[in-house]
Design a protein around this motif. Structure first.
Motif, PDB file in Angstrom:
ATOM      1  N   LEU A  47       0.814  -1.220   0.000  1.00  0.00           N
ATOM      2  CA  LEU A  47       0.000   0.000   0.000  1.00  0.00           C
ATOM      3  C   LEU A  47       0.855   1.282   0.000  1.00  0.00           C
ATOM      4  N   PRO A  48       1.628   1.483  -1.064  1.00  0.00           N
ATOM      5  CA  PRO A  48       2.496   2.659  -1.131  1.00  0.00           C
ATOM      6  C   PRO A  48       1.680   3.949  -1.250  1.00  0.00           C
ATOM      7  N   ASP A  49       2.292   5.051  -0.840  1.00  0.00           N
ATOM      8  CA  ASP A  49       1.660   6.360  -1.004  1.00  0.00           C
ATOM      9  C   ASP A  49       1.686   6.786  -2.464  1.00  0.00           C
ATOM     10  N   ILE A  50       2.765   6.442  -3.157  1.00  0.00           N
ATOM     11  CA  ILE A  50       2.951   6.799  -4.564  1.00  0.00           C
ATOM     12  C   ILE A  50       3.520   5.597  -5.306  1.00  0.00           C
ATOM     13  N   THR A  51       3.009   5.368  -6.507  1.00  0.00           N
ATOM     14  CA  THR A  51       3.558   4.331  -7.385  1.00  0.00           C
ATOM     15  C   THR A  51       4.085   5.012  -8.636  1.00  0.00           C
ATOM     16  N   ILE A  52       5.332   4.730  -8.963  1.00  0.00           N
ATOM     17  CA  ILE A  52       5.920   5.235 -10.205  1.00  0.00           C
ATOM     18  C   ILE A  52       5.956   4.054 -11.155  1.00  0.00           C
ATOM     19  N   MET A  53       5.242   4.181 -12.289  1.00  0.00           N
ATOM     20  CA  MET A  53       5.029   3.010 -13.136  1.00  0.00           C
ATOM     21  C   MET A  53       5.302   3.287 -14.610  1.00  0.00           C
ATOM     22  N   ASP A  54       6.073   2.393 -15.201  1.00  0.00           N
ATOM     23  CA  ASP A  54       6.284   2.390 -16.647  1.00  0.00           C
ATOM     24  C   ASP A  54       4.959   2.002 -17.308  1.00  0.00           C
ATOM     25  N   THR A  61       0.377  -4.394 -18.876  1.00  0.00           N
ATOM     26  CA  THR A  61       0.895  -3.038 -19.041  1.00  0.00           C
ATOM     27  C   THR A  61       0.687  -2.210 -17.771  1.00  0.00           C
ATOM     28  N   GLY A  62       1.365  -1.092 -17.718  1.00  0.00           N
ATOM     29  CA  GLY A  62       1.169  -0.181 -16.601  1.00  0.00           C
ATOM     30  C   GLY A  62      -0.248   0.353 -16.536  1.00  0.00           C
ATOM     31  N   SER A  86       4.290   5.189 -26.566  1.00  0.00           N
ATOM     32  CA  SER A  86       3.468   4.057 -26.171  1.00  0.00           C
ATOM     33  C   SER A  86       2.090   4.121 -26.812  1.00  0.00           C
ATOM     34  N   LYS A  87       1.662   2.993 -27.327  1.00  0.00           N
ATOM     35  CA  LYS A  87       0.308   2.920 -27.879  1.00  0.00           C
ATOM     36  C   LYS A  87      -0.737   2.965 -26.771  1.00  0.00           C
ATOM     37  N   TYR A  88      -0.318   2.808 -25.518  1.00  0.00           N
ATOM     38  CA  TYR A  88      -1.245   2.790 -24.396  1.00  0.00           C
ATOM     39  C   TYR A  88      -1.509   4.176 -23.804  1.00  0.00           C
ATOM     40  N   GLU A  89      -0.721   5.178 -24.203  1.00  0.00           N
ATOM     41  CA  GLU A  89      -0.902   6.518 -23.648  1.00  0.00           C
ATOM     42  C   GLU A  89      -2.294   7.069 -23.924  1.00  0.00           C
ATOM     43  N   GLU A  90      -2.862   6.724 -25.057  1.00  0.00           N
ATOM     44  CA  GLU A  90      -4.210   7.189 -25.390  1.00  0.00           C
ATOM     45  C   GLU A  90      -5.227   6.690 -24.365  1.00  0.00           C
TER      46      GLU A  90
END
Length: 116
Positions: A47-54, A61-62, A86-90
């Motif tokens: 249960l992190p306060d912040i997640t930094i994810m690719d 995928t992220g 990334s094609k996932y940014e949309e």
């Protein structure tokens, strides 16, 4: 109080670099994951306060991992790191309260995103 952070990236060198940058600013790294499946499991555990994810990762995928994490915790704080192709940014447009920083980035950009 130190903020707990989870780092998610399929490239080990990126995880090492992020750990170094964040620990230098007194963040506590509670977990690291190499793909979205691990990210969901470790989010549930730590249960992190912040997640930094690719965004682009194997197995899940992220974006997909963020959707599952948000089902557990609708207020989960996720900062996406992307190379910008990334094609996932949309798809990210449908995920609320998102922050995207483009790789390569300067540490100051990451600190600013984390302060928001």
């Amino acid at each position: 109080m130190k903020r707990k952070v989870m780092i998610v990236d399929d490239v080990a060198d990126i995880r090492v670099m992020l750990r170094y940058i964040l620990e230098k600013e007194d963040y506590t790294i509670v977990a690291e994951a190499a793909n979205g499946v691990e990210a969901v499991e470790k989010y549930r555990e730590h249960l992190p306060d912040i997640t930094i994810m690719d965004i682009d990762m194997p197995y899940m995928t992220g974006v997909e991992a963020a959707q599952e994490i948000r089902e557990m915790a609708s207020d989960a704080r996720i900062i996406f790191c992307s190379a910008g192709n990334s094609k996932y940014e949309e798809i990210l447009r449908g995920i609320p309260a998102k922050t995207i920083i483009k790789k390569p980035f300067m540490p100051a950009q990451l600190y600013q995103a984390m302060a928001m």
